[in-house]
Design an enzyme around this catalytic site. Structure first.
Site, PDB file in Angstrom:
ATOM      1  N   ARG A  49      -0.647   7.968  18.966  1.00 25.63           N
ATOM      2  CA  ARG A  49      -0.064   8.283  17.650  1.00 25.63           C
ATOM      3  C   ARG A  49       1.377   7.770  17.577  1.00 25.63           C
ATOM      4  O   ARG A  49       1.842   7.330  16.536  1.00 25.63           O
ATOM      5  CB  ARG A  49      -0.108   9.797  17.377  1.00 25.63           C
ATOM      6  CG  ARG A  49       0.728  10.221  16.176  1.00 25.63           C
ATOM      7  CD  ARG A  49       0.252  11.486  15.495  1.00 25.63           C
ATOM      8  NE  ARG A  49      -0.013  12.596  16.387  1.00 25.63           N
ATOM      9  CZ  ARG A  49       0.930  13.300  17.045  1.00 25.63           C
ATOM     10  NH1 ARG A  49       2.196  12.994  16.913  1.00 25.63           N
ATOM     11  NH2 ARG A  49       0.584  14.293  17.828  1.00 25.63           N
ATOM     12  N   TYR A 101       0.653  -1.500  -8.516  1.00 26.46           N
ATOM     13  CA  TYR A 101      -0.718  -1.209  -8.099  1.00 26.46           C
ATOM     14  C   TYR A 101      -1.108   0.210  -8.549  1.00 26.46           C
ATOM     15  O   TYR A 101      -0.300   1.137  -8.495  1.00 26.46           O
ATOM     16  CB  TYR A 101      -0.782  -1.336  -6.577  1.00 26.46           C
ATOM     17  CG  TYR A 101      -2.074  -0.890  -5.961  1.00 26.46           C
ATOM     18  CD1 TYR A 101      -3.243  -1.605  -6.171  1.00 26.46           C
ATOM     19  CD2 TYR A 101      -2.130   0.247  -5.172  1.00 26.46           C
ATOM     20  CE1 TYR A 101      -4.431  -1.184  -5.610  1.00 26.46           C
ATOM     21  CE2 TYR A 101      -3.321   0.673  -4.596  1.00 26.46           C
ATOM     22  CZ  TYR A 101      -4.467  -0.046  -4.824  1.00 26.46           C
ATOM     23  OH  TYR A 101      -5.643   0.368  -4.270  1.00 26.46           O
ATOM     24  N   ASP A 177       6.923  -4.411  -2.501  1.00 28.08           N
ATOM     25  CA  ASP A 177       5.523  -4.525  -2.130  1.00 28.08           C
ATOM     26  C   ASP A 177       5.136  -5.994  -2.338  1.00 28.08           C
ATOM     27  O   ASP A 177       5.012  -6.455  -3.476  1.00 28.08           O
ATOM     28  CB  ASP A 177       4.670  -3.597  -3.004  1.00 28.08           C
ATOM     29  CG  ASP A 177       3.175  -3.661  -2.665  1.00 28.08           C
ATOM     30  OD1 ASP A 177       2.743  -4.641  -2.042  1.00 28.08           O
ATOM     31  OD2 ASP A 177       2.453  -2.724  -3.048  1.00 28.08           O
ATOM     32  N   LYS A 202      -5.442  -6.648   2.578  1.00 30.79           N
ATOM     33  CA  LYS A 202      -5.655  -7.831   1.732  1.00 30.79           C
ATOM     34  C   LYS A 202      -5.470  -9.098   2.576  1.00 30.79           C
ATOM     35  O   LYS A 202      -6.126  -9.248   3.581  1.00 30.79           O
ATOM     36  CB  LYS A 202      -4.700  -7.769   0.544  1.00 30.79           C
ATOM     37  CG  LYS A 202      -4.595  -6.378  -0.121  1.00 30.79           C
ATOM     38  CD  LYS A 202      -5.862  -5.967  -0.856  1.00 30.79           C
ATOM     39  CE  LYS A 202      -5.885  -4.488  -1.216  1.00 30.79           C
ATOM     40  NZ  LYS A 202      -4.744  -4.023  -2.020  1.00 30.79           N
TER      41      LYS A 202
END
Ligand SMILES: *Cc1c(COP(=O)(O)O)cnc(C)c1O
Length: 406
Positions: A49, A101, A177, A202
């Site tokens: 983690r 988005y 972004d 993406k």
């Protein structure tokens, strides 16, 4: 030694620090825990983690590509966005470009509002001017400014140099972004941004087989703060997903260059044949911010937006193409087509900026032959062909496609 060209960094991407065997593909450390020599001292890695060699290797490569000091990989693009926006505390105010988005808009409206972070939308009017931003910055203190360029799906371009100058003059951080570009085409940190982030689901991973996100910065202090929060909240990318991302990244440059070449050919063909009312692509001179985009990026990318005359024409185009999957997401090796109004932006809540029109179609161009893709769009736009067969039948329907061997 002079810094390596990105193509070389990508091709050589294999090393995991300390690997004793010299693996030439990044080894996968699929382990949650690392044994310690002593009970009162941790080794280099202790718990996945917090840090993991496979994730660290892909983070180093992404940082190198982006010209960042460091990178933090998250379980998805939204986890990366949520992680970066954790820099805003209750009572802070953030400014967001209007064209974001759908999932980001949902997060801003349904989550940040609830924890006392105020967000204000502004129009990124581009071409060296950001009057709306200036006004908003003057009216009250601002923690950070968040923009997406080119925006998904309208492909409007924000002037990152001008926005960074204005924000910095008022002590605000700039978060970009840049999912639609990848660092292969644009490096916002070079243009003044403080943080750049991507949905690595993406183009970065590029094969549609992983959800991932990444946050990058040159500011060690910011990265340290974000790393602590990511560890505390458990939002980091898992080892296998990190490995898939590293594998996809190895071909980033050739994939983006080839798909972008096809996208330009398709955009030109669609514009010249009048298949849509409007073809929106930053690589066409008809795009109102083509020059601005060319000044801050190395290429127009693989997304094309089309405005059709009616919602019915948009639905027809999407449903009758046979080579484009009707699917959300983009930037993969297979081309896809969507009506964002009903798909990727269906999550935009009421009260947010208006959803993209139901006449707007988004194409993501992949690695198929561009002539085949253009033929497919032509046949889909003419009204005589039968609609795309239902999903179960598609696999059968695909068999008759004859392969062109020459
Ligand atoms: C897809 C996308 C996201 C969200 O990423 P996920 O990996 O789906 O969580 C964020 N920003 C942009 C521009 C996107 O296209």
């Amino acid at each position: 030694m002079t810094p390596l060209h990105p193509a070389t960094a990508l091709a050589r991407n294999g090393a995991v620090a300390g690997d004793p065997y010299g693996a030439t593909s990044p080894p996968l450390y699929q382990t949650s825990t690392f044994a310690q020599d002593r009970c009162d001292a941790f080794g280099e890695f202790d718990y996945t983690r917090t840090d993991n060699p496979t994730r660290r290797a892909v983070e180093s490569l992404l940082a190198e590509l982006e010209g960042a000091h460091g990178a933090l990989c998250y379980a998805s693009g939204m986890a990366a966005i949520a992680g970066a926006l954790r820099l805003a505390k209750p009572g802070d105010r953030i400014l967001c470009g209007r064209d974001l988005y759908g999932g980001t808009q949902r997060f801003l409206h349904e989550h940040l509002d609830g924890v006392g972070v105020e967000h204000v939308d502004f129009d990124t009017d581009g071409n060296g001017r950001c009057l709306a931003l200036e006004l908003a910055l003057r009216s009250a203190p601002v923690k950070l400014v968040f923009v997406e360029t080119p925006s998904n799906p309208r492909l409007s371009v924000s002037d990152l140099r001008a926005i960074s100058r204005a924000a910095h003059a008022h002590g605000a951080l700039v978060v970009v972004d840049a999912t639609a570009m990848t660092p292969w085409l644009m490096r916002p940190l070079d243009l003044g941004a403080d943080i750049v982030l991507h949905s690595a689901t993406k183009g970065l991973s590029g094969h549609g087989d992983v959800t991932a996100g990444v946050v990058l910065s040159r500011d060690e202090g910011l990265l340290g703060t974000l790393a602590k929060k990511r560890n505390a909240e458990g939002a980091a990318l898992a080892p296998f997903e990190s490995w898939l991302l590293a594998r996809g990244l190895r071909t980033l440059g050739v994939r983006v260059d080839a798909a972008q070449r096809s996208a330009l050919a398709i955009a030109r063909a669609l514009a010249s044949e009048g298949l849509a009312e409007r073809v929106i692509y930053p690589g066409l001179p008809s795009h109102p911010q083509a020059e601005l985009h060319a000044n801050q990026a190395r290429g127009p990318g693989v997304l094309i937006a089309l405005e059709l005359a009616t919602p019915e024409a948009a639905a027809q185009l999407v449903e009758r193409t046979r080579l484009f999957s009707t699917a959300v997401s983009f930037g993969g090796v297979s081309s896809s087509i969507s009506v964002p109004h009903f798909m990727s932006h269906a999550s935009v809540p009421d009260g947010a900026a208006p959803r993209p029109s139901d006449r707007l179609v988004r194409l993501s161009v992949g690695l198929e032959d561009p002539d085949d893709l253009i033929d497919d769009l032509r046949q889909a736009a003419s009204s005589h062909e039968p609609a795309k067969p239902p999903l179960g039948a598609i696999r059968r329907a695909k068999k008759p496609f004859p392969l062109r061997l020459t």
